[in-house]
Enzyme design. Sequence first.
Site, mmCIF file in Angstrom:
data_model
loop_
_atom_site.group_PDB
_atom_site.id
_atom_site.type_symbol
_atom_site.label_atom_id
_atom_site.label_comp_id
_atom_site.label_asym_id
_atom_site.label_seq_id
_atom_site.Cartn_x
_atom_site.Cartn_y
_atom_site.Cartn_z
ATOM 1 N N HIS A 48 -9.456 -4.211 11.183
ATOM 2 C CA HIS A 48 -10.161 -4.394 9.828
ATOM 3 C C HIS A 48 -11.365 -3.445 9.850
ATOM 4 C CE1 HIS A 48 -7.369 -7.434 8.545
ATOM 5 N NE2 HIS A 48 -7.995 -7.442 7.359
ATOM 6 N N GLU A 66 0.756 -1.246 -0.147
ATOM 7 C CA GLU A 66 0.114 0.076 0.085
ATOM 8 C C GLU A 66 0.879 1.315 -0.025
ATOM 9 O OE1 GLU A 66 -0.811 -2.810 1.914
ATOM 10 O OE2 GLU A 66 -2.844 -3.081 1.509
HETATM 11 C C1 LIG Z 1 -1.813 -4.282 4.560
HETATM 12 C C2 LIG Z 1 -2.886 -5.288 4.079
HETATM 13 N N1 LIG Z 1 -3.209 -5.109 2.755
HETATM 14 C C3 LIG Z 1 -4.244 -5.859 2.125
HETATM 15 C C4 LIG Z 1 -4.679 -6.880 3.129
HETATM 16 C C5 LIG Z 1 -5.883 -7.853 2.552
HETATM 17 N N2 LIG Z 1 -5.485 -9.195 2.128
HETATM 18 C C6 LIG Z 1 -5.485 -10.120 3.398
HETATM 19 S S1 LIG Z 1 -5.005 -11.515 2.904
HETATM 20 C C7 LIG Z 1 -4.480 -10.871 1.508
HETATM 21 C C8 LIG Z 1 -3.639 -11.814 0.633
HETATM 22 C C9 LIG Z 1 -2.452 -12.418 1.152
HETATM 23 O O1 LIG Z 1 -1.828 -13.402 0.556
HETATM 24 P P1 LIG Z 1 -0.663 -14.312 1.007
HETATM 25 O O2 LIG Z 1 0.366 -13.298 1.889
HETATM 26 O O3 LIG Z 1 -0.050 -15.081 -0.011
HETATM 27 O O4 LIG Z 1 -1.152 -15.156 2.102
HETATM 28 P P2 LIG Z 1 -2.221 -16.316 2.104
HETATM 29 O O5 LIG Z 1 -3.716 -15.681 2.026
HETATM 30 O O6 LIG Z 1 -2.156 -17.072 0.679
HETATM 31 O O7 LIG Z 1 -1.998 -17.244 3.301
HETATM 32 C C10 LIG Z 1 -4.855 -9.673 1.345
HETATM 33 C C11 LIG Z 1 -4.394 -8.852 -0.114
HETATM 34 C C12 LIG Z 1 -4.478 -6.914 4.527
HETATM 35 N N3 LIG Z 1 -5.235 -7.732 5.442
HETATM 36 N N4 LIG Z 1 -3.508 -6.087 4.858
#
Ligand SMILES: Cc1ncc(C[n+]2csc(CCOP(=O)(O)OP(=O)(O)O)c2C)c(N)n1
Lengths: 327, 327, 367, 367
Positions: free
Chosen positions: B129, B60
Site C-alpha cells: 500500500h 480497478e
Molecule cells: C485492489 C484493491 N482495491 C482496493 C482496496 C481497498 N480496500 C481494502 S478492503 C476493501 C473492501 C473489501 O471488502 P470485502 O472484500 O467485502 O472484505 P471485508 O473488508 O468485508 O472483509 C477495499 C475497497 C485494496 N486493498 N485493494
Amino acid sequence: MRELSYRHALREGLDEELTRDENVVIMGEEVAQYNGAYKVTEGLWEKWGCKRIVDTPISEAGFMGMGIGASMLGIRPVMELMFWSFHSVAFDQLVNNAANVRYMSGGLINCPIVVRGPANGGTGVGATHSHTPEGLFAAFPGLKVCSPATPADAKGLIKSAIRDNDPVYFMESTLLYGNVGPVPDPEDGDFVIPLGLADCKREGSDITLVAHGASVLQALEAAEKLAEEHNISAEVIDLRSIRPLDEEAILNSVRKTHRIVVVDESKPFCGVSAMITAIVQEKAFDDLDAPVLRVNTIDAPAIYSPGIEKEQLPNARRIVEKVLTIA
Amino acid sequence: MRELSYRHALREGLDEELTRDENVVIMGEEVAQYNGAYKVTEGLWEKWGCKRIVDTPISEAGFMGMGIGASMLGIRPVMELMFWSFHSVAFDQLVNNAANVRYMSGGLINCPIVVRGPANGGTGVGATHSHTPEGLFAAFPGLKVCSPATPADAKGLIKSAIRDNDPVYFMESTLLYGNVGPVPDPEDGDFVIPLGLADCKREGSDITLVAHGASVLQALEAAEKLAEEHNISAEVIDLRSIRPLDEEAILNSVRKTHRIVVVDESKPFCGVSAMITAIVQEKAFDDLDAPVLRVNTIDAPAIYSPGIEKEQLPNARRIVEKVLTIA
Amino acid sequence: MAAKKTTKKKSTKSTATKDYASAEVNKQLSAEDKVELYRKLVRIRRFEQFSLKEYNGGKMGGFLHLYIGQEAVAVGAVSLMGDNDHVITAYRDHGHALAVGMGMNECMAELYGKITGCSKGKGGSMHYFAPDKNYWGGHGIVGGQTPLGTGLAYGLKYKGLKGCALTFLGDGAVNQGAFHESLNIAALFELPVVFIIENNGYSMGTSQVRSSAHPEEGLAARAEAYDMDWDVCMGENLYEVRAHVWEAMKRAHEKSKPTILEIKTYRYYGHSVADANAKKYRTKEEIEKYQRDHDPLKVWQAVLEGEGVLTSEQAAEIDSAAKEEAKAAVEFAEESPYPEISDISTDIYWELDNDTEASKQGTILFD
Amino acid sequence: MAAKKTTKKKSTKSTATKDYASAEVNKQLSAEDKVELYRKLVRIRRFEQFSLKEYNGGKMGGFLHLYIGQEAVAVGAVSLMGDNDHVITAYRDHGHALAVGMGMNECMAELYGKITGCSKGKGGSMHYFAPDKNYWGGHGIVGGQTPLGTGLAYGLKYKGLKGCALTFLGDGAVNQGAFHESLNIAALFELPVVFIIENNGYSMGTSQVRSSAHPEEGLAARAEAYDMDWDVCMGENLYEVRAHVWEAMKRAHEKSKPTILEIKTYRYYGHSVADANAKKYRTKEEIEKYQRDHDPLKVWQAVLEGEGVLTSEQAAEIDSAAKEEAKAAVEFAEESPYPEISDISTDIYWELDNDTEASKQGTILFD
Ligand SMILES: Cc1ncc(C[n+]2csc(CCOP(=O)(O)OP(=O)(O)O)c2C)c(N)n1
Ligand SMILES: Cc1ncc(C[n+]2csc(CCOP(=O)(O)OP(=O)(O)O)c2C)c(N)n1
Ligand SMILES: [Mg+2]
Ligand SMILES: [Mg+2]
C-alpha cells in the site's frame, strides 16, 4: 565449441533443470502442446508430459499468482510470458506477491519462481507488444532481473535463475532466438553463470559502451564502426543481469576509458540507462571526462511501421553518433 | 489569503470543474456515498448526485478501462484510486490503453482522463500500500504525471489536469491532506497552474534540492536546518509536475549553486531521482562541482513498523547528511 | 438453441433447519474439542478488543481490520485442517492467525511493529504469516491472494498430497479479475481449493447489492459460470460452518475439485478502525441485531451449555484467561524493541539473508 | 438453503430450425441491402487474401491475424449499427474495419506501415481505428478492449444517447480478469453493451475445451453469474447473426441492459500468419468441412441466389471488383511513403499535436 541457437540453448538449460529437480515445472500459454509461441519449449512436452509442461488459459494474473503460490510450497515454476509485455495484466502478482511476500513475512516465506519470455521491440508488433520492462521490475527490491545477449549466457543464466531461491525475471528477445553461438558441452560439466556478473564482450580503451540484451549486439556493431571509421576503441560491457548489477565492472571500465555511453532499449525516462548514469556519475565523478550519455529507444510508444521501427530503437548509427559527441 | 487544507483545496478544484463542464464525472471506490476513503470528495455526491459522482465495485481494471473508454467519447472522468498502489491491478489499462491509444490510432483518438489518489508511504500500511509510482508512469510517453505539495498547487494542478486533453495521473499524499495553506479565492478569478512548471519553494545559493510531493516538505525542513546549523543556503525546487518536467528550472538553479541533491520518495533503482540525475549531469556537466546525489526511500519493500518507517523514507536528517557530503 | 436449464452444481441439499450437530464431522468432536473451539473464539475476540484499545491509544500504524463478529468462520474452517491443508486470506487476518495456533504475543507485537512480531514488524496487521502452521497470510490487495491459494492447491496436487487450500476472500473481493481467473483455472485444472467468501454484507461502505451483480442464490452461485460446485451457509454457528466447509474439503481431498462456499457473517466494527463512517452505511439497529441474536460466541456458548459440556463459570474462566493472555501480549508488545534501521534491509532476498554463493556477485540493494 | 434453479437469462427461445429470414430486422432488408452485405463479405475476404500474399512477400511486420471464415459475424453485427452504435474489437480487426466502411487503401497501407495508413503506420494490423465511423479499434492485449467497450456504453448512457457498444472478443479472451470485471460493472450499472464472443473454437493452438471451464450451454452462459442476459447463435448465416445481434441491441437500446452473445464461427488460417502450427492442433478435415459446408460467403450467396436477388454472374462481378479494389489498395500501399523519423514523435499527446497553451511548459519528450 559446439554452436547452438539462443533458443536451443535456453531449451537445453530448461531441460537440464527439469532433469535435475523434479519440482521444476514449466507453465504458460501454448508452452506444451503448441511447443511455445516462439518454440523455446519445443519438444519438452513430448519429453516430459503434462505434469511438468503445462498449458494455461490466457489468464496471466491467475496463472502467475498460481505459480507464486505453488513456489511458496517449494515447487519451482518457470513461467513463460508469451511476451513480457503481458506483464501489464499480471502486474500485481509480479510486483506485490512475488516481490514482497518474503519481506512482509519477516523472511518466513520465499518464492523461487522464474518468469521468462521475450521483451523487445523491433518485430512490428506495435506499442502494446514491445515493452522492455527490465528497469521497471528491477526497481522493485525483492526481484532479480536478467537479460542475456548470447546463447551461452542464455543457458548459463536460465540455469542459475531456476536454482535461485528468489524470484528471477528473465528477459529474452525474439530477435535473438535464432542467433547462433558457442555453448559449452554438457559433457564438460554443469554450465551456470551467476547472476550479477557482467561480461566484457569487447575490450577497448577510449570509451565504454554498456548494454544488455539485444542492445549488446548494437553496441558491438557500433564498436566495430568506431574502430574502423573513427579509430576509436570502444569497450563493450554486457550487463547480463540488471539486478543484481555488476557496478564494479562498469566503474572499472570507466576508470580506464573516462567516457561512457549507455545503450538501452528502454525509453529514456527512468529506464535502466538512467539508473546506470546515476551510479556512474556518482561513483566515478572524477574519472569522467564527459557526461554519461545514453542511447535509448526514441521517446514514443513503439511505432509499428516496419519502415522506420528500427530507427526508433538504439542502433549502431545512433550509438556512433552519440559517441562522436564526446569522443 | 484564505487558508484551506490540501484535501479541501482539491475538493474545491473538483467542484469547480464539475460546475464548469457537465462532462466531468468523478468515479471510484467509495467516492460517493461514503464521501471518499480520505474524504477528498466529501459532500460532492450530496451536491451533484449519482450521475456525476459514482461509486464503483472493487474492480480497478474494469472501471479504469471504463473511464478510458468513456473519455474517448468525450466524457472527462476523474477516477479516484483509493491508493495509487492499486494501480497494480489496473496496470494494463493505465499503461497500454490510456497511454497508447492516441499513438496507435495515428492521433485519431484522445483520452482526457484524470486518475488521482494518494501515492505515498509513511502511514503504516506496509509494502503493498505504499508504492510511489510517479517515475513508473512518467516512463510511458503518452502519460502526464504530477504531484503537488501544497494546497494551492493541488487545486491549481487538478484543475489543469481535468482540462488537459491527455491522460494525467495525479499523485497526492495522505500525509498532506490535512496540511493547511493559502489558496487564492475563487472570487479573484479562475486559479489554474500549468503542468510542467516547477516552483522555487525556497531560494538559496549553495545547493539545489529538487523534490516533489511530500518530499518537498522534507527538503524545506532540511534547508532550514542547513541554514541554521551549517550556514548552507539551500534552494528548494518543487517539481510539481514530473512529466512534463521543468528541466530549465532545475538546470538554472544548478548553474547557480553548482551542487544538487535530488530528494525522491521512490526507491533508488530507476526512480524519478535517477532520471533527474541523468538529465542534470548531461546538461549541466560543466556546472557541477560535485556529483548529483540522491536521497531516496531505503531500498526495500516498505516496512510496516511505525517505529522506523519514517527512517526508511527521505527525511530531513538524511537529506542534511547527504548534503554535507558535498557542501 | 433451445433455452435449457443448467444442472445446478450446488452441493448441499441442506435446509436452514438441518441438524448440523449430528453431521459426521461434528459428531466426532469430543467435549474437550468443543470447549477448545470456544476458547479459540473467545481468544480472537479478546485479542482484538485489546488491540483496538491500543490502536486507539496510538500504539499502531495504519489499518486495523477487526474480525469481531466473524470468528466462527475462521475457527470453524481451520478446525478441520489436517497436515496437508493450508489456509490463506486477505487483510482481515487476525482471526485465522489465532485459529491456526499463532501466539497472541507475536501477533500483538506485529501490530506494534516490533521485531518480536510474527513478521518482525515488517508486515503489520494485514500481513500475518505462519507457514509452519500452513498459514500463508494475510494479503492487502483485494483478491490478490486468490491466485496464491490456487497455487497452494496446485502445489499440493503436484506433490500428490491429499490436502486442500482454504482460500478466504470478502464479498467485495469477488469483483477482482484475479479471482475470476483463479476460478477458471481451479475448475479447469481440478485443483483442491476451497474459496470461502466471507460475506459480511459490506465492502467498506458499500453494501453487497451495490457492488455485485449475481444470481439470486448469491455470490457463490457465480461458480456455475465455471461449472464449479458451490454452497452457501450461515457463519454464526460452528456446527454449520464446519459441516459445510467439510463438504467442500472432502470434495477437494477426494476428488481434487474446487468449491466456492459463501458464508454469511457480519462485522461489528468499521471496515478498519479508521473507518469513521462505520455507522453511516448501516443502522445501529442492524449492528445490534447481529450482536444480540447472531453473535458466534453467544451462539456457541449456548450450544455447549445446552449440551452440558460447558458451564457459564467455565466460560467466564475461559474469558478471563483470554483477557489475561491478551493483556500479557500487550505488555510483551510494549516491551519489545522496534526493528533497527539495519533491519529494513533484511528479509528481501533469500539468497542474501542466507549469504549464499548466489548472493556474492554484484550489487543487489542500492543507495 | 434448498438447491434452487436460477431462472435462466437466455434471451432467445429460438431453435436451430428457426426461419431467420423472416425475422423483423431481416425482412426490412431490400434486395440492394442484401447484395451490399454480400459485397462486404467478399471485400473482406479478398482484402485479406491480398494482404496475406503481400505479408508472405515480406512487405509487412509482425502479425497478421486473418478474419477469413468469420466474415459474417462482423458484417452482420455492424450492418445493424445506427448513428449512436459503436464497435470495438481485439487484434483480429480487419473485418470489422471494412464492415464499418473503412477504405481498403488506408487499411492496406496500415499493414505496410505507410503514413497513408489509417493509423499513419503507427498501429499496424492489430490497431485499426475509425472513430468517425464509431469504430474504436483494434486492440492487442487479449481482453483489454472489454472495459473500453463498457466505457463507450457508459458514455452513451451518460450522454442520454440511445445507442450501444458492440464489444467483440475471442473465446480465449473470456478468461481475462478485465472481461469479468467489465461484466459485473455492465450488469450492475445497466450499461448498453453487447459483448460478442466470436467463438472460433481456438485461442492460438488451444481448443476451447482446454482453456475454459463453463456451463454446458457454453461460454455465453457465464453471463448467469452476473444475472445478465445471454444468447448463442451460429455465425455463418447473416440472417441468423443479424437476428440475434439485433435482439441484444434492442435490449441495450430499449432497456439499457447488457448481453453476452456467443457466435460460433471458424477461422480458416492460423492464429496469425506466423502460426506455423495452424494445422497441427486441428485436422485438415475439420478446416475443409468448414470451408465446404459453413463458409459465410457461400452460405449468403446461396441464400441470395435462392431468393433471386443475386445471380452468379453478379456474384462474380462483385468478386472481381473486390479483387480489383484490393489490388489497387496494394498498389496504393506500395507507393505510399513510410513515416519520417520525425513522425515517431507525433500523435503522443493531443496538447502537443495541437500546439496548445497547455503544451508550452516543460519537457514532455525526452532524449
Ligand atoms: C485492489 C484493491 N482495491 C482496493 C482496496 C481497498 N480496500 C481494502 S478492503 C476493501 C473492501 C473489501 O471488502 P470485502 O472484500 O467485502 O472484505 P471485508 O473488508 O468485508 O472483509 C477495499 C475497497 C485494496 N486493498 N485493494
Ligand atoms: C494478455 C494477453 N495475453 C496473451 C496474448 C497473446 N495472444 C494473442 S491472441 C491470443 C489468442 C486469443 O484467442 P481468442 O480470444 O480465442 O481470439 P482469436 O485469436 O481466436 O480471434 C493470445 C494468447 C495477448 N495478446 N494478450
Ligand atoms: Mg465484506
Ligand atoms: Mg478464438
